[in-house]
Design an enzyme around this catalytic site. Structure first.
Site, PDB file in Angstrom:
ATOM      1  N   LEU A   1       0.840  -1.201   0.000  1.00 24.63           N
ATOM      2  CA  LEU A   1       0.000   0.000   0.000  1.00 24.63           C
ATOM      3  C   LEU A   1       0.871   1.245   0.000  1.00 24.63           C
ATOM      4  CD1 LEU A   1      -2.334  -1.162   2.892  1.00 24.63           C
ATOM      5  CD2 LEU A   1      -2.874  -1.210   0.441  1.00 24.63           C
TER       6      LEU A   1
ATOM      7  N   ARG B   1      -3.276  -6.422   5.450  1.00 24.14           N
ATOM      8  CA  ARG B   1      -2.166  -6.583   6.389  1.00 24.14           C
ATOM      9  C   ARG B   1      -2.520  -7.432   7.612  1.00 24.14           C
ATOM     10  NH1 ARG B   1       1.538  -1.730   7.652  1.00 24.14           N
ATOM     11  NH2 ARG B   1       2.716  -3.597   8.215  1.00 24.14           N
TER      12      ARG B   1
ATOM     13  N   HIS C   1       0.191   7.615  10.026  1.00 24.88           N
ATOM     14  CA  HIS C   1       0.196   7.151  11.420  1.00 24.88           C
ATOM     15  C   HIS C   1       0.609   8.292  12.349  1.00 24.88           C
ATOM     16  CE1 HIS C   1       0.952   2.888   9.772  1.00 24.88           C
ATOM     17  NE2 HIS C   1      -0.186   2.827  10.426  1.00 24.88           N
TER      18      HIS C   1
ATOM     19  N   CYS D   1       8.838   1.875  11.725  1.00 23.09           N
ATOM     20  CA  CYS D   1       8.000   0.724  11.347  1.00 23.09           C
ATOM     21  C   CYS D   1       8.798  -0.485  10.904  1.00 23.09           C
ATOM     22  CB  CYS D   1       6.966   1.108  10.299  1.00 23.09           C
ATOM     23  SG  CYS D   1       7.578   2.071   8.979  1.00 23.09           S
TER      24      CYS D   1
END
Ligand code: CIR
Length: 255
Positions: A18, A85, A163, A250
């Site tokens: 994505l 995910r 995020h 991440c």
């Protein structure tokens, strides 16, 4: 003090993940090289690494932080907000079972991505985003509060950020990195704010690990500010991960 990290290198399907970034198709070989440099940096920070096999069934699985929230008291498995995910969590959960005696899980309809969770000592900022919904955020807050942590929720749905940690990082020493404009979204009283200008926003996602601070390479204003504050920074090339909306935090789970 962190001692361990779990990582998963990008797989052959990496470019099919994505993304909203308009930065072109990532070069897999270069992404693998950048991931190796990231692993080396974690070793420099004195972490012991567990590197999982690449997982082509899940193109975004290198962004392993989104699958769990780790505290010194438990591992909380997430339910990632992107349906593509959600299958990433199983294998990470199995591994975490070897390290944590207490494993908890965010239950549907709650969704939560680890990238929305920012720990600042005994406090957790929990982002409500287009990935983490209110239900997931409240489930996590309840688990953390039961463990003795304080929490507060920050709604970032109105800003252009995937995020919460795309715009905030805890540096230790009651210092927070904050992207300009975010200070009005939450209660950051009691923290010294290190502001990041919008043109260096990508660099806000930096990671304090023990004596070092991992920082995306190529953002001189923030790098200079952090060096002046006395941080030992390790600059890392992140171009290929940035193309897939990923930042430094991440790429690993740290505990
Ligand atoms: C995604 O959209 O889910 C991935 N392409 C990027 C996830 C980045 N994760 C993070 O910042 N914690």
């Amino acid at each position: 003090m962190f001692r361990n990290a779990i990582l998963r290198p990008p797989s052959s399907s990496f470019s099919q993940g994505l993304t909203t970034a308009d930065l072109g198709i990532p070069d897999l070989a270069l992404a693998v090289e950048q991931h190796r440099a990231y692993c080396k940096a974690l070793e420099q920070c004195c972490l012991t690494l567990t590197v999982l096999e690449p997982e082509p069934r899940y193109p975004d699985s290198t962004f392993i932080e989104d699958t769990a929230v780790l505290t010194s008291r438990s591992a909380i498995l997430t339910n990632p907000g992107a349906p593509s995910r959600q299958g990433e969590v199983t294998s990470v959960g199995q591994l975490l079972g070897q390290h944590f005696s207490s494993i908890k899980t965010i239950q549907p309809p709650g969704t939560l991505d680890g990238g929305d969770i920012c720990q600042a000592g005994d406090h957790f900022f929990i982002g409500i985003s287009h990935r983490t919904n209110e239900d997931g955020a409240r489930q996590l807050a309840a688990i953390l509060e039961e463990e003795g942590y304080s929490t507060n929720l920050i709604d970032i749905r109105g800003i252009d950020m995937i995020h919460l940690k795309s715009g905030i990082a805890y540096l230790g020493d009651s210092r927070l990195i904050l992207v300009a404009g975010m200070e009005k979204l939450g209660d950051f009283a009691g923290y010294e704010i290190v502001p990041v200008e919008v043109d260096e926003q990508y660099a806000a996602n930096c990671v304090r690990i023990n004596d070092y601070l991992l920082l995306a390479a190529g953002y001189p204003k923030l790098a200079a500010r952090l060096s002046a504050l006395g941080y030992k920074t390790i600059p890392l090339e992140m171009s290929e991960f940035q193309k897939m909306d990923g930042g430094l935090s991440c790429l690993s789970l740290r505990f």
